[in-house]
Design an enzyme around this catalytic site. Structure first.
Site, short mmCIF file in Angstrom:
data_model
loop_
_atom_site.label_atom_id
_atom_site.label_comp_id
_atom_site.label_asym_id
_atom_site.label_seq_id
_atom_site.Cartn_x
_atom_site.Cartn_y
_atom_site.Cartn_z
CB CYS A 32 -51.88 -16.60 -14.28
SG CYS A 32 -51.05 -15.26 -13.39
CB CYS A 35 -52.44 -14.69 -9.73
SG CYS A 35 -52.30 -13.56 -11.13
#
Length: 99
Positions: A32, A35
């Site tokens: 994501c 991240c």
């Protein structure tokens, strides 16, 4: 026999210089945006240091759960979870890594 155990114990504690001194950093998460931001912040934090570092991503949910975290992104250094559920800044990462 006792002296052999002592030598092994001291070796583990003192870690003779070599490849074992390379820091291993793992970013845990499915890929994501948070991240990705955490990974970039890790790269910024270690930039310009003399520390040898390996950075890897762990994206498999089963592997992430093995670290005992339930919210991502997570940050693991030398197999120890140092953060999860938020994106650390480069400054915060440096502090946690003692850089």
């Amino acid at each position: 026999m006792a002296s052999t155990s002592l030598v092994i114990y001291l070796f583990k504690i003192l870690k003779i210089k070599g490849e074992n001194d390379k820091m291993e950093i793992k970013v845990l998460g499915p890929g994501c945006s948070n991240c990705i931001r955490l990974e970039k912040n890790v790269e910024k934090a270690i930039e310009g240091t003399n520390q040898e570092v390996t950075i890897s991503k762990v994206v498999d949910p089963v592997d992430i759960m093995k670290y005992g975290i339930m919210s991502t992104p997570g940050l693991v250094v030398d197999e120890k979870v140092i953060s999860y559920g938020r994106v650390l800044t480069p400054k915060e990462i440096k502090a946690k890594l003692n850089l």
